[in-house]
Design a protein around this motif. Structure first.
Motif, PDB file in Angstrom:
ATOM      1  N   ILE A 295       4.010  14.339  -2.945  1.00 43.26           N
ATOM      2  CA  ILE A 295       2.798  14.579  -3.746  1.00 43.26           C
ATOM      3  C   ILE A 295       2.076  13.239  -3.867  1.00 43.26           C
ATOM      4  N   ASP A 296       0.942  13.150  -3.184  1.00 44.10           N
ATOM      5  CA  ASP A 296       0.190  11.896  -3.122  1.00 44.10           C
ATOM      6  C   ASP A 296      -0.806  11.880  -4.287  1.00 44.10           C
ATOM      7  N   GLU A 297      -0.571  10.972  -5.222  1.00 41.10           N
ATOM      8  CA  GLU A 297      -1.422  10.892  -6.422  1.00 41.10           C
ATOM      9  C   GLU A 297      -2.279   9.619  -6.416  1.00 41.10           C
ATOM     10  N   ALA A 298      -2.765   9.236  -5.228  1.00 40.95           N
ATOM     11  CA  ALA A 298      -3.556   8.005  -5.115  1.00 40.95           C
ATOM     12  C   ALA A 298      -4.755   8.009  -6.070  1.00 40.95           C
ATOM     13  N   TYR A 299      -5.315   9.212  -6.323  1.00 42.25           N
ATOM     14  CA  TYR A 299      -6.557   9.286  -7.115  1.00 42.25           C
ATOM     15  C   TYR A 299      -6.352   9.817  -8.525  1.00 42.25           C
ATOM     16  N   ILE A 300      -5.113   9.979  -8.956  1.00 42.66           N
ATOM     17  CA  ILE A 300      -4.897  10.733 -10.197  1.00 42.66           C
ATOM     18  C   ILE A 300      -5.494  10.030 -11.424  1.00 42.66           C
TER      19      ILE A 300
ATOM     20  N   ARG B 243       1.888   6.604  -5.280  1.00 43.93           N
ATOM     21  CA  ARG B 243       0.721   6.105  -6.023  1.00 43.93           C
ATOM     22  C   ARG B 243       0.197   4.854  -5.312  1.00 43.93           C
ATOM     23  N   SER B 244      -1.078   4.600  -5.504  1.00 44.37           N
ATOM     24  CA  SER B 244      -1.737   3.478  -4.840  1.00 44.37           C
ATOM     25  C   SER B 244      -2.425   2.594  -5.871  1.00 44.37           C
ATOM     26  N   PHE B 245      -2.442   1.292  -5.607  1.00 44.03           N
ATOM     27  CA  PHE B 245      -3.242   0.383  -6.440  1.00 44.03           C
ATOM     28  C   PHE B 245      -4.635   0.159  -5.836  1.00 44.03           C
ATOM     29  N   SER B 246      -4.939   0.892  -4.768  1.00 43.94           N
ATOM     30  CA  SER B 246      -6.196   0.638  -4.051  1.00 43.94           C
ATOM     31  C   SER B 246      -7.394   1.348  -4.654  1.00 43.94           C
ATOM     32  N   LYS B 247      -7.179   2.248  -5.598  1.00 45.16           N
ATOM     33  CA  LYS B 247      -8.282   3.075  -6.094  1.00 45.16           C
ATOM     34  C   LYS B 247      -8.689   2.601  -7.494  1.00 45.16           C
ATOM     35  N   ALA B 248      -8.230   3.267  -8.550  1.00 45.57           N
ATOM     36  CA  ALA B 248      -8.677   2.876  -9.895  1.00 45.57           C
ATOM     37  C   ALA B 248      -8.254   1.437 -10.248  1.00 45.57           C
TER      38      ALA B 248
ATOM     39  N   GLY C 204       0.851  -1.190   0.000  1.00 44.50           N
ATOM     40  CA  GLY C 204       0.000   0.000   0.000  1.00 44.50           C
ATOM     41  C   GLY C 204       0.886   1.239   0.000  1.00 44.50           C
ATOM     42  N   SER C 205       0.275   2.375  -0.345  1.00 42.29           N
ATOM     43  CA  SER C 205       1.066   3.613  -0.268  1.00 42.29           C
ATOM     44  C   SER C 205       1.071   4.154   1.158  1.00 42.29           C
ATOM     45  N   GLY C 206       0.148   3.670   1.991  1.00 43.22           N
ATOM     46  CA  GLY C 206       0.079   4.129   3.383  1.00 43.22           C
ATOM     47  C   GLY C 206       1.425   4.034   4.107  1.00 43.22           C
TER      48      GLY C 206
HETATM   49  C1  LIG Z   1      -4.976  10.110  -0.552  1.00 43.65           C
HETATM   50  C2  LIG Z   1      -4.677   8.720  -0.108  1.00 43.65           C
HETATM   51  N1  LIG Z   1      -3.398   8.327  -0.060  1.00 43.65           N
HETATM   52  C3  LIG Z   1      -3.068   7.092   0.341  1.00 43.65           C
HETATM   53  C4  LIG Z   1      -4.032   6.184   0.716  1.00 43.65           C
HETATM   54  C5  LIG Z   1      -3.572   4.842   1.203  1.00 43.65           C
HETATM   55  O1  LIG Z   1      -3.913   3.850   0.332  1.00 43.65           O
HETATM   56  P1  LIG Z   1      -3.182   2.457   0.262  1.00 43.65           P
HETATM   57  O2  LIG Z   1      -2.326   2.286   1.487  1.00 43.65           O
HETATM   58  O3  LIG Z   1      -4.271   1.458   0.196  1.00 43.65           O
HETATM   59  O4  LIG Z   1      -2.335   2.510  -0.976  1.00 43.65           O
HETATM   60  C6  LIG Z   1      -5.381   6.545   0.670  1.00 43.65           C
HETATM   61  C7  LIG Z   1      -6.442   5.593   1.068  1.00 43.65           C
HETATM   62  O5  LIG Z   1      -7.602   5.890   1.150  1.00 43.65           O
HETATM   63  C8  LIG Z   1      -5.715   7.848   0.248  1.00 43.65           C
HETATM   64  O6  LIG Z   1      -6.973   8.288   0.211  1.00 43.65           O
END
Ligand SMILES: Cc1ncc(COP(=O)(O)O)c(C=O)c1O
Length: 377
Positions: free
Chosen positions: A196-201, A226-231, A94-96
């Motif tokens: 720069i958090d692009e989780a939703y880009i 970047r995250s694989f948890s969204k798109a 995760g990006s967390g």
């Molecule tokens: C802006 C943002 N960054 C990071 C995360 C963390 O996501 P993950 O750890 O699943 O990649 C989230 C999860 O909701 C998020 O909204």
């Protein structure tokens, strides 16, 4: 034969052939009748190619895991996607964990974290745990990150957290604005890192909003997550990554454990990155669901902001907890409080179209019930 009728033993028995037949049309998660639109996950899950890669990776080979298969290729695939080198890339479960590591790498008791209110909470949560001071800059009247105020607060800071697009507000800054911000901060305060958090880009619908990865290659201490948890629909597989200069990403991975990515996750992540068509389809479906949901609120008299994410943030003119509790009683779970807007705004994740059709009926019931109570009062 409908795909929903396929049993697990049928899928395992038939292997890839059955999977290829039904991937993408699998039964969606059942949360015991509760519609969960609270955590910005993706109920549609991964695309067909990622599902096939997962299925293919299930084999006795998973008995060999030091290092897990595909994890090296995953890093190469990420690097190739952006035209950077493999030593510019770190991956995590995760990006967390990478956000947490960033705060630990660059902030100290005399180097504060600069973040926004409201924004994603892991950076300020981490700072609180390790006694790093926090400068929280309120979003502006349009609910956008206040880049001027954040830049002014950044001088002497350890790290700035810039969530673009921002969760929960859904707002996004274009590439020119992000570059101006980053150069201004680095000029005034060269030692301050910028995340720069692009989780939703992948959900952005304005072509002027672009990834800041090219900037990360020019400036030390600037990195994109970047995250694989969204798109990509893989929150349950836990995969994220960061890109920056080698010294920057090394400092991050030294600061905190980023976890250990496993074979199945690496295989699926790689396949998904190589399937931009699926992400385009996912973006279009998310937009369709967003427009439907925003229109439903508009019909009820509530205007939502233009969202570049898979959630909407609305002024429902009542405490988020009140709306949340009323919806939960009717089996719809919406987002938590987001101070300083917890008395007025609620965050609603965009689920599947079916989920939102049901959820909208609940919203209507809850919002009109409140209206009739208050007019009687
Ligand atoms: C802006 C943002 N960054 C990071 C995360 C963390 O996501 P993950 O750890 O699943 O990649 C989230 C999860 O909701 C998020 O909204």
């Amino acid at each position: 034969m409908g795909s929903a009728g396929l049993s697990t033993s049928f899928i395992i028995g038939r292997g890839q052939e059955a999977m290829a037949f039904q991937a993408g049309t699998m039964p969606l998660p059942d949360d015991g009748g509760m519609i969960r639109i609270s955590s910005n996950e993706n109920a549609r899950g991964p695309g067909r190619k990622a599902m096939e890669a997962l299925q293919h990776a299930i084999s006795p080979r998973v008995g060999r895991g030091y290092p897990p298969d595909y994890t090296g290729e995953l890093v190469d695939t990420i690097a190739a996607t952006y035209g950077v080198n493999r030593n510019n890339v770190i991956v995590g479960t995760g990006s967390g964990p990478i956000l947490e590591a960033g705060v630990r790498a660059f902030c100290t008791a005399d180097k504060p974290l600069v973040t926004a209110a409201p924004t994603y909470g892991t950076p300020d949560g981490t700072a609180r745990r390790i006694n790093v001071p926090i400068k929280m800059i309120p979003v502006d009247r349009a609910l956008s990150l206040d880049l001027d105020a954040m830049a002014a607060a950044a001088t002497g800071g350890g790290m700035v957290f810039l969530c673009n697009p921002n969760n929960p507000t859904g707002t996004a800054h274009n590439a020119a604005a992000v570059e101006r911000f980053v150069r201004r901060v680095k000029q005034a305060s060269p030692g301050t890192a910028i995340l720069i958090d692009e989780a939703y880009i992948d959900y952005v619908h304005d072509p002027a909003v672009k990834t800041a990865v090219p900037l990360t290659q020019q400036l030390p201490g600037v990195f994109v997550t970047r995250s694989f948890s969204k798109a990509h629909g893989m929150a349950g597989l836990r995969l994220g990554y960061a890109i920056g200069q080698p010294e920057t990403v090394q400092a991050i991975s030294r600061a905190w454990s980023l976890g250990s990515v496993n074979t199945l996750t690496a295989a699926a992540g790689m396949a998904s990155l190589k399937d931009p068509q699926h992400i385009a389809e996912e973006r279009a479906e998310n937009a369709r669901v967003r427009d439907f949901t925003l229109q439903a609120f508009k019909d009820l008299g509530y205007q939502g902001s233009d969202s570049h994410t898979n959630c909407i943030f609305l002024d429902l003119k009542r405490p988020a907890s009140e709306f949340r509790d009323a919806c939960r009683a009717l089996k719809v779970q919406v987002g938590r409080d987001f101070p300083p807007f917890e008395k007025t705004h609620s965050r609603i994740t965009l689920g599947t179209m079916d989920e939102m059709r049901q959820a909208v009926q609940v919203f209507r019931k809850v919002l009109t019930a409140k209206a009739s109570t208050s007019s009687a009062a």
